[in-house]
Write a protein that holds these residues in place. Structure first.
Motif, PDB file in Angstrom:
ATOM      1  N   UNK B 289       0.760  -1.000   0.001  1.00 57.55           N
ATOM      2  CA  UNK B 289       0.035  -0.026  -0.073  1.00 57.55           C
ATOM      3  C   UNK B 289       0.796   1.187   0.003  1.00 57.55           C
ATOM      4  N   UNK B 290       0.297   2.427  -0.328  1.00 53.10           N
ATOM      5  CA  UNK B 290       0.857   3.661  -0.229  1.00 53.10           C
ATOM      6  C   UNK B 290       0.416   4.484   1.012  1.00 53.10           C
ATOM      7  N   UNK B 291       1.197   5.324   1.638  1.00 49.00           N
ATOM      8  CA  UNK B 291       0.797   6.166   2.786  1.00 49.00           C
ATOM      9  C   UNK B 291      -0.302   6.866   2.248  1.00 49.00           C
ATOM     10  N   UNK B 292      -1.286   6.912   3.281  1.00 46.27           N
ATOM     11  CA  UNK B 292      -2.890   7.596   3.013  1.00 46.27           C
ATOM     12  C   UNK B 292      -2.718   8.945   3.589  1.00 46.27           C
ATOM     13  N   UNK B 293      -2.715  10.058   2.689  1.00 44.15           N
ATOM     14  CA  UNK B 293      -2.740  11.353   3.330  1.00 44.15           C
ATOM     15  C   UNK B 293      -3.714  12.050   4.011  1.00 44.15           C
ATOM     16  N   UNK B 294      -3.794  12.805   5.102  1.00 40.28           N
ATOM     17  CA  UNK B 294      -4.863  13.253   5.724  1.00 40.28           C
ATOM     18  C   UNK B 294      -6.016  12.203   6.162  1.00 40.28           C
ATOM     19  N   UNK B 304      -4.935   4.218  10.170  1.00 45.25           N
ATOM     20  CA  UNK B 304      -3.534   3.887  10.088  1.00 45.25           C
ATOM     21  C   UNK B 304      -3.162   4.160   8.431  1.00 45.25           C
ATOM     22  N   UNK B 305      -2.682   5.096   8.428  1.00 45.14           N
ATOM     23  CA  UNK B 305      -2.237   5.675   7.010  1.00 45.14           C
ATOM     24  C   UNK B 305      -1.265   4.552   6.050  1.00 45.14           C
ATOM     25  N   UNK B 306      -0.345   3.951   6.670  1.00 44.76           N
ATOM     26  CA  UNK B 306       0.637   3.013   6.177  1.00 44.76           C
ATOM     27  C   UNK B 306       0.970   1.946   7.314  1.00 44.76           C
ATOM     28  N   UNK B 307       0.624   0.674   6.735  1.00 45.49           N
ATOM     29  CA  UNK B 307       0.883  -0.444   7.703  1.00 45.49           C
ATOM     30  C   UNK B 307       2.143  -0.993   7.536  1.00 45.49           C
ATOM     31  N   UNK B 308       2.908  -1.454   8.440  1.00 40.84           N
ATOM     32  CA  UNK B 308       4.285  -2.202   8.110  1.00 40.84           C
ATOM     33  C   UNK B 308       4.051  -3.518   7.515  1.00 40.84           C
ATOM     34  N   UNK B 309       2.921  -4.216   7.913  1.00 34.83           N
ATOM     35  CA  UNK B 309       2.659  -5.582   7.510  1.00 34.83           C
ATOM     36  C   UNK B 309       1.496  -5.465   6.204  1.00 34.83           C
ATOM     37  N   UNK B 310       1.415  -4.313   5.518  1.00 31.65           N
ATOM     38  CA  UNK B 310       0.582  -4.075   4.531  1.00 31.65           C
ATOM     39  C   UNK B 310       0.726  -5.237   3.384  1.00 31.65           C
TER      40      UNK B 310
END
Lengths: 404, 404
Positions: B289-294, B304-310
């Motif tokens: 996944x990509x970081x989800x802004x705002x 959780x905008x970006x999960x380590x285990x995505x």
């Protein structure tokens, strides 16, 4: 096999008997009614072995519960709450065998779920469509939610001072909720009026005979969790006292069916110093309590100035060679923090009172070092945020934790 | 008998292997590590029959958990939460076999207790004295309390917007707590700095390998509660996604030891429309996944905008032929009320999202009428009072309820 061995109801005061397949509230003499089971038949036909493989909730004891048809059971999975060792605080108190029965781990976060599950199930079986009750918060929340699951309409009145979260629980269930600028006794009068006016089923403490049967399961579970052994002492935070009466009833019934020895745990009614009518009555060796004026305590659930079942609570204490003891708010709040720091359990203030009482009773020798002692925590601390003082630093993103 | 069949750790990305009897955080390649068990030996030596008579908590599966010595188990009685039928809302949705796994009925009132119980127990076994973690509230509360029970010092950082009650839980446990004016990702950076500076054990999501083993027990319990059958669909509110990865791991391990058939439930990652990085990645058939802004949602636990285990979450979805779906806040809050009114369960907003997703997936045919569907409620609604709008009349003593 028989699902329930219920045979009837009786009045513990005037001994009148009633059919349990009709709607009943109090006895004609004004006393609460108690449920009777055919314990002779039960003893012959059911053994602890029958419980093996049953789901770990309170319905595993259905033979000793009043619901006749399994299809009438209204459940959210309540019961078989943990019986936890409390080694660090126990050793600090000088009670190595200190255990906590944690009634926070139950639907609605308080032991009131037991009475509501059994009470609402039986109300459903009896065809009730609308019920009403006064509450110090947690009982109303539990009855409102179980009533919703049963399709029964609930009307609830609680003091403005009751834990706020219990308002949300009632509201989201769709119950009709009112607050009252007063105590549970004021709420009780309003409900009494509504019962007359609208013909509601009165689910007030002990005004219907089945809530106590749900509370009884705490005693059944404690016995099973100890391998059908009887503990020496059970400390119970006492407001209306239904749980204490229920636990007493549980141990008597278990002895009668031969699942445990003929011995009762010494039952301790723990009250707050700001509302201690049972303690006063016990100190004076009376059989009934008097209304406690201007009652006040942080342990809101046990702010009950005069309990309808006071005579049954006192009987249970006398018969079990227990005692009654009052605890100051400052002491129970200190104990609440100690339990969290030492044992990782966030208990409610009422539960903390039971621990504070255990500490006092060990100090004065009433509890002995070798006793197996169970403190009953009646609910989760998360329902009482106001009992925890917090002072937390706020960081900006990029700042660092400073532990120096 | 062997208490744990743990044999080591491996990296799901670069396949590096590690000894599990030393303290481990991430793989040298930056990926989370996963625990391995000697499933061949376990298959020969342990059967479901061995579970009979064990206490109904998650430690009944100790052979499949990483703690080697029973004396290192730190428990508050967590696990074996109810698997409840939801007949009224299920029939309204057109899913007659709709069930709820209710993770509100657990210490600390949220499923985070599972990861904390197993993670803290293993930390204790490894000799850890101090741990630190960022949290959206519930995980921090659970780790703080279990750490207190284990005698481990905890440092916790949470966003100012996290559920307020979780502050009280951390504070009363004696943990070192800070708030941050930002999101969990900001809290994570502060913890990362503190880990470097003070040498704390980093208990951040998936930065130690054992929290997921605790979460795995949700899958083990579901299988046992269904009589070692595999459900068709499990809907999981997905923030960090550890529970979904854990449930996936549980069903694979159970199939390998022959306790269930070789079939996976279709796993559904449910996210809020205001924070749906996994849904976006799944829609684009990506592996990460990509970081989800705002990001923003009332269901705070899944912000959780970006999960380590995505990548593990997405793998579990692809392998199980599941899907990912986003739900609007308005829809999940409406569903929360409906669940309370129809079923008497006060679920958290994250849990309500799982039900809203089930409704949508039934409407579009992805869920079939004959499917056995489990919605996972990750915590109790009582931790989220602000999600319930209440408007309650206040009476004076002596006034009456007016239902006209």
């Amino acid at each position: 096999m028989t699902f329930s061995y219920l045979i009837g109801l009786h009045c513990p005061k005037c001994k009148e008997q009633y059919n349990a397949d009709q709607i009943r509230q109090l006895c004609v003499c004004g006393s609460p009614l108690l449920a009777d089971y055919d314990l002779h038949a039960l003893k012959k036909e059911v053994t602890p072995g029958h419980l093996q493989g049953r789901i770990p909730d309170l319905w595993r004891y259905h033979e000793l519960l009043p619901v006749r048809e399994k299809s009438h059971v209204v459940t959210l999975g309540e019961g078989m709450t943990p019986l936890l060792s409390m080694p660090r605080i126990g050793s600090e108190m000088g009670i190595p065998n200190l255990l906590m029965k944690d009634e926070g781990i139950i639907p609605t976060g308080s032991f009131k779920a037991r009475g509501a599950a059994v009470g609402v199930s039986k109300a459903k079986e009896l065809g009730i469509k609308e019920l009403a009750m006064p509450t110090n918060g947690n009982a109303g929340a539990a009855w409102a939610l179980y009533a919703a699951r049963a399709g029964i309409k609930a009307s609830i009145v609680m003091p403005v001072g009751a834990p706020e979260i219990t308002r949300n629980e009632c509201a989201i269930s769709g119950a009709h909720l009112c607050l009252v600028n007063g105590l549970i006794s004021d709420a009780g009068k309003i409900i009494g009026q509504a019962v007359k006016e609208y013909g509601f089923y009165d689910a007030s403490t002990l005004k219907e005979p089945y809530r106590i049967e749900g509370k009884k399961t705490m005693g059944l579970e404690i016995a099973e969790q100890l391998g059908w052994k009887v503990p020496d002492v059970i400390l119970y935070p006492t407001g209306g006292g239904v749980g204490l009466i229920g636990i007493f009833k549980a141990f008597r019934e278990l002895a009668q069916i031969g699942w445990i020895e003929e011995r009762l745990p010494r039952l301790v009614a723990v009250q707050a110093a700001g509302c201690a009518p049972i303690v006063k009555a016990w100190n004076e060796r009376k059989r009934e309590s008097e209304f406690w004026p201007d009652s006040a305590t942080a342990a809101f659930g046990i702010n009950v100035p005069k309990a309808l079942g006071d005579f049954l609570v006192l009987e249970a204490i006398y018969e079990s060679e227990g005692c009654a003891i009052a605890v100051e708010d400052a002491d129970l709040l200190e104990e609440q923090g100690r339990i969290a720091r030492y044992e990782g359990a966030f208990v409610c203030p009422e539960g903390a009172a039971a621990f504070a009482a255990a500490r006092r009773l060990r100090e004065n020798g009433w509890i002995r070092e070798e006793d197996t002692v169970i403190a009953l925590n009646t609910g989760s601390g998360i329902k009482y945020p106001e009992t925890v003082r917090i002072d937390v630093p706020i960081l900006q993103p990029g700042e660092r934790i400073n532990l120096e």
